[in-house]
Design a protein around this motif. Sequence first.
Motif, PDB file in Angstrom:
ATOM      1  N   GLY A 264      13.188 -15.247  -1.324  1.00 28.75           N
ATOM      2  CA  GLY A 264      13.200 -13.843  -2.124  1.00 28.75           C
ATOM      3  C   GLY A 264      11.637 -13.388  -2.232  1.00 28.75           C
ATOM      4  O   GLY A 264      11.554 -12.148  -2.669  1.00 28.75           O
ATOM      5  N   GLU A 265      10.673 -14.353  -1.838  1.00 28.18           N
ATOM      6  CA  GLU A 265       9.367 -13.815  -1.954  1.00 28.18           C
ATOM      7  C   GLU A 265       8.860 -13.454  -0.566  1.00 28.18           C
ATOM      8  O   GLU A 265       9.241 -13.999   0.521  1.00 28.18           O
ATOM      9  N   SER A 266       8.146 -12.291  -0.357  1.00 25.15           N
ATOM     10  CA  SER A 266       7.487 -12.083   0.893  1.00 25.15           C
ATOM     11  C   SER A 266       6.202 -11.170   0.454  1.00 25.15           C
ATOM     12  O   SER A 266       5.707 -11.181  -0.620  1.00 25.15           O
ATOM     13  N   GLY A 267       5.525 -11.295   1.818  1.00 26.56           N
ATOM     14  CA  GLY A 267       4.125 -10.828   1.440  1.00 26.56           C
ATOM     15  C   GLY A 267       3.972  -9.330   1.313  1.00 26.56           C
ATOM     16  O   GLY A 267       5.033  -8.645   1.920  1.00 26.56           O
ATOM     17  N   GLY A 268       2.777  -8.706   0.842  1.00 29.63           N
ATOM     18  CA  GLY A 268       2.728  -7.319   0.694  1.00 29.63           C
ATOM     19  C   GLY A 268       1.034  -7.115   0.829  1.00 29.63           C
ATOM     20  O   GLY A 268       0.962  -5.962   0.141  1.00 29.63           O
ATOM     21  N   TYR A 269       0.450  -7.613   1.471  1.00 28.38           N
ATOM     22  CA  TYR A 269      -0.737  -7.319   1.662  1.00 28.38           C
ATOM     23  C   TYR A 269      -1.017  -6.169   2.625  1.00 28.38           C
ATOM     24  O   TYR A 269      -0.635  -6.045   3.698  1.00 28.38           O
ATOM     25  N   SER A 270      -1.863  -5.402   1.921  1.00 26.05           N
ATOM     26  CA  SER A 270      -2.200  -3.901   2.841  1.00 26.05           C
ATOM     27  C   SER A 270      -3.441  -3.653   2.739  1.00 26.05           C
ATOM     28  O   SER A 270      -4.120  -2.359   2.852  1.00 26.05           O
ATOM     29  N   GLY A 271      -4.507  -4.801   2.486  1.00 33.05           N
ATOM     30  CA  GLY A 271      -5.752  -4.431   2.396  1.00 33.05           C
ATOM     31  C   GLY A 271      -6.621  -4.546   0.956  1.00 33.05           C
ATOM     32  O   GLY A 271      -5.818  -4.888   0.101  1.00 33.05           O
ATOM     33  N   GLY A 272      -7.605  -4.360   0.839  1.00 34.70           N
ATOM     34  CA  GLY A 272      -8.436  -4.403  -0.204  1.00 34.70           C
ATOM     35  C   GLY A 272      -9.156  -5.752  -0.790  1.00 34.70           C
ATOM     36  O   GLY A 272      -9.850  -5.751  -1.767  1.00 34.70           O
ATOM     37  N   TYR A 273      -8.883  -6.755  -0.003  1.00 40.33           N
ATOM     38  CA  TYR A 273      -9.589  -8.233  -0.248  1.00 40.33           C
ATOM     39  C   TYR A 273     -10.879  -8.080   0.413  1.00 40.33           C
ATOM     40  O   TYR A 273     -11.060  -7.706   1.646  1.00 40.33           O
TER      41      TYR A 273
END
Length: 420
Positions: A264-273
Amino acid sequence: MKKIRGCLAILLLMVVCFYSTSAKASQSEVDRLKEESENASQAVDEINNQKEQAEEIQNQLEGQADSLSGQITNLNTQITTVSGQISDTEENIALVTADIELLNQQLEETQAQLDSQREAMKRRIQYMYENQSTNTLVNYLESGSMAEFLQRLEYLAEITEYDENAIAKFEETQAALEETKASIEDKNAELAAYQDTLESQKSELGVLVSNTATALDTTNSQIADTEAAIAELEKQLEEAKAYEQRVQQQYQAAQVALAEQLAGESGGYSGGYSTTDEETLLLAALIQAEAANQGDAGRLAVGSVVMNRVASSKFPNSVSGVIYSSGQFAPVTSGRVAIILAEGPNSACQYAASQAIAGNTNTDALFFCTYSYAQNLHNEQVAAEQAAAEAEGREPNEGVGFLDRTSGTVINAHYFYNYK
């Protein structure tokens, strides 16, 4: 051979310790299989190195055997030549011996003639003395006239001269024959000495052939031993590779099982790191190790997985933390990433890393594996369920395969996924 036996002992120990993984979702199991995978790969490398060394020794021995065979051929040729020379010398000695025998016969005949001539001369002289034919006064008194007297003296002189000439001629002939005999005997002695030299040379060549043949037999025996050792190493290598493959498959299965806890977990990285240059290069090195030949999309997808994990609360919150997590990325474990870092990642992988860090991701997956592995794992799980259902007399459950229980995307040779 001691190295071979030692490596085989290690391999057997690994096989004894090996057991099937029941997809335990624990980090300790992943770490254990990671260590076994490393040991299995090391065993394969060691056997490969030993096999290469044995093959190099075999090549050297075969070159040595060829050289020895050439030496034997050359020595046999020399023996044939010397044998021919000995045969010619023996023929020459036989001819010279015949000449000597003929000269001895001629000398005997000459000596007999000389002895005969001397004996005849002796008898004639004796006769003349006994008959007083040598007395000048008697001859004069017995002669009827001066003419007869002179005639008698001339006759006596002629007989004496004839005997003296005959004896001188026989002595000259005898001396010439003796001189010729001495010359031929010298030649015979030279031929005999030459024959002895040739026989000695032939004997020495024979010893060389024998010694070289012994060396060749020893070399051929060493070649046979090396071939047997190579065959044994090839057998060990096959077993080691099979073991390595099984452990790596279990290692991957354990990683998948551990990942399944994040259903049920998935990534959601969209920047900002915000990353350092070192982390960007580290991510680029991982991308190059995992997907250098997977095209722009494949390289970006690997970078996206890492950044999705950075954004997830279930993983470390830094690029280095994610990449260096125990048992997560095989190229890190094998040292491949470190090598690429030392050499410098290529520009395509650095671009993919910068795009992923900027948030231009192309998947929300937290995991990836080769699609062939995913398909094989799916087929094995479906087959296992069908066998179990058949044994229990029931209908097989649906959705038990790996691909059924994950949602993902195939990009080139990789399958990027999350558990449903």
